[in-house]
Enzyme design. Structure first.
Site, PDB file in Angstrom:
ATOM      1  N   SER A 135       0.393  17.022  -3.797  1.00 33.14           N
ATOM      2  CA  SER A 135      -0.164  16.549  -5.068  1.00 33.14           C
ATOM      3  C   SER A 135      -1.400  17.371  -5.457  1.00 33.14           C
ATOM      4  O   SER A 135      -1.319  18.595  -5.529  1.00 33.14           O
ATOM      5  CB  SER A 135      -0.451  15.055  -4.977  1.00 33.14           C
TER       6      SER A 135
ATOM      7  N   ASP B  50       9.704  11.960 -10.347  1.00 38.45           N
ATOM      8  CA  ASP B  50       8.270  12.218 -10.478  1.00 38.45           C
ATOM      9  C   ASP B  50       7.956  12.588 -11.924  1.00 38.45           C
ATOM     10  O   ASP B  50       8.618  13.450 -12.495  1.00 38.45           O
ATOM     11  CB  ASP B  50       7.900  13.371  -9.524  1.00 38.45           C
TER      12      ASP B  50
ATOM     13  N   HIS C 136       6.539  10.151  -7.173  1.00 31.93           N
ATOM     14  CA  HIS C 136       5.413  10.983  -6.744  1.00 31.93           C
ATOM     15  C   HIS C 136       4.862  10.436  -5.424  1.00 31.93           C
ATOM     16  O   HIS C 136       4.453   9.287  -5.361  1.00 31.93           O
ATOM     17  CB  HIS C 136       4.323  11.019  -7.813  1.00 31.93           C
TER      18      HIS C 136
END
Ligand code: NAG
Ligand code: NAG
Ligand code: NAG
Ligand code: NAG
Ligand code: NAG
Ligand code: NAG
Length: 337
Positions: free
Chosen positions: A173, A280, A310
């Site tokens: 991320s 995501d 995610h």
């Protein structure tokens, strides 16, 4: 226990708040209080951390200071095995939207401990400075400082057990964003970083953005509970240099032809791998980044799957195994079975 995962796990759990009715929604969601000087107070109860060496049996861990002035540090993970020698090194950046979480956050700590044991690597996980107290590129600077720290081999575990000529840089991320931007800069420091040698980059669901919305951002803005664009916009607003917008290179890796250093990465042949899934909200951007890097002639390898969300690659055992399998397939000589 309130099991923190990535920032987005947090967001999903807070899905009952109506994002549109609250200007201070992101603050409520992430349990942040804004201080008069612009800094944030992060509610301690919502951000538990593990002490080092308190994980599962896969690895031992230990914290070392990176830069005392900046209050940055590193958590090292050494596999719980005998006859350790010449271990490859994974230098890791944790997620949390740049503004929250830590390598010591239980989800990251457990993942890293497991990864050290399963991939048989020494992990150097960078506790970089957070935003908005330290806007980007502070985190990139800290990550680069961690590469210098590894290079110096001024640590017992690094000296005794690691082969720093086999370094893989990995992030998840926002940590993948940090890893990418740090490696772009490291591509100009190849000689200076020796004996450390970067072999490639693993970006797990990189957090990137841009002013123009992508299809998946628009599609999922409304139907992903607790994961509205307003929060992503907030994260960039709190993280990017003052006076810029989401079309800054730190956020949008495609803008204005991308980083000039991509040419260097291309010549070095460092593979850039991107893992993503179409559940995501960031998937379209990650696919755009993949296509863009390919056009630039970079050795880019994608692994995009159906479903998920995610944070899935660190949250579910089967997906973690996929991450290991994929990473091994990209670096077969460094990470043998
Ligand atoms: C993470 O995995 C757990 C267990 O499989 C699941 O209950 C949880 O919903 C997942 N987190 C997210 C953000 O989906
Ligand atoms: C971690 O814990 C184990 C078991 O308690 C202990 O033997 C080891 O010395 C510890 N390692 C470090 C670095 O503290
Ligand atoms: C190392 O791992 C093994 C196997 O998982 C476990 O039995 C052992 O207790 C671990 N050692 C330490 C010191 O934690
Ligand atoms: C630590 O940070 C300070 C302040 O930015 C800097 O001057 C110093 O060189 C850094 N130390 C190391 C070891 O990188
Ligand atoms: C953040 O939002 C404020 C208020 O809208 C704006 O003035 C500022 O320019 C933004 N900063 C960045 C870096 O996006
Ligand atoms: C991603 O990697 C895993 C593990 O190597 C593999 O099983 C899977 O087929 C790959 N998926 C894609 C879409 O490339």
């Amino acid at each position: 226990m309130f099991f923190l995962f990535t920032i987005f796990a947090l967001l999903i759990q807070a899905g009952d708040i109506d994002p549109n009715s609250l200007a201070d929604y992101p603050y409520k969601l992430m349990h942040l209080t804004k201080n008069p000087d612009g800094s944030l107070t992060r509610a301690k109860d919502f951000y538990p951390t593990n002490p080092p060496n308190n994980s599962i049996s896969h690895a031992f861990s230990r914290d070392v200071t990176l830069n005392k002035t900046k209050k940055t540090w590193i958590r090292l993970y050494l596999p719980n095995k005998s006859n350790l020698a010449n271990l490859p090194v994974i230098i890791f950046g944790h997620g949390g939207g740049f503004i929250i979480l830590s390598t010591a956050t239980p989800s990251f700590d457990l993942f890293l401990s497991k990864t050290a044991g399963k991939l048989n690597v020494l992990i150097v996980s960078v506790e970089y400075r957070l935003t908005p107290e330290n806007r980007l590129p502070a985190a990139y600077d800290d990550f680069l400082e961690a590469l210098q720290w590894v290079k110096k081999k001024n640590d017992d575990w690094v000296r005794k057990y690691a082969d720093v000529s086999k370094c893989i840089v990995m992030g998840e991320s926002s940590g993948a964003n940090v890893a990418y931007n740090a490696v772009l800069r490291a591509s100009l420091m190849v000689r200076e970083l020796r004996p450390l040698v970067i072999r490639g980059l693993v970006l797990v669901q990189p957090f990137i953005g841009g002013v123009l919305r992508t299809g998946s951002e628009l599609r999922k803005a409304a139907n992903t509970p607790g994961l509205p664009l307003v929060v992503m916009d907030f994260l960039w607003n709190q993280s990017l240099p003052l006076g810029t917008n989401r079309d800054h290179l730190y956020c949008n890796p495609l803008i204005r032809g991308g980083s000039r250093n991509l040419d260097k990465i291309k010549r070095l042949g460092w593979p850039i791998t991107i893992m993503g899934c179409n559940g995501d909200i960031l998937i379209d951007r990650q696919l755009m980044m993949f296509d863009f890097l390919k056009q630039q002639g970079v050795n880019v390898i994608g692994n995009f799957s159906i479903g998920g969300y995610h944070g899935v690659f660190l949250n579910e055992t089967a997906e973690i195994e996929k991450l290991y399998g994929f990473t091994r397939s990209v670096f077969p000589s460094i990470l043998p079975y």
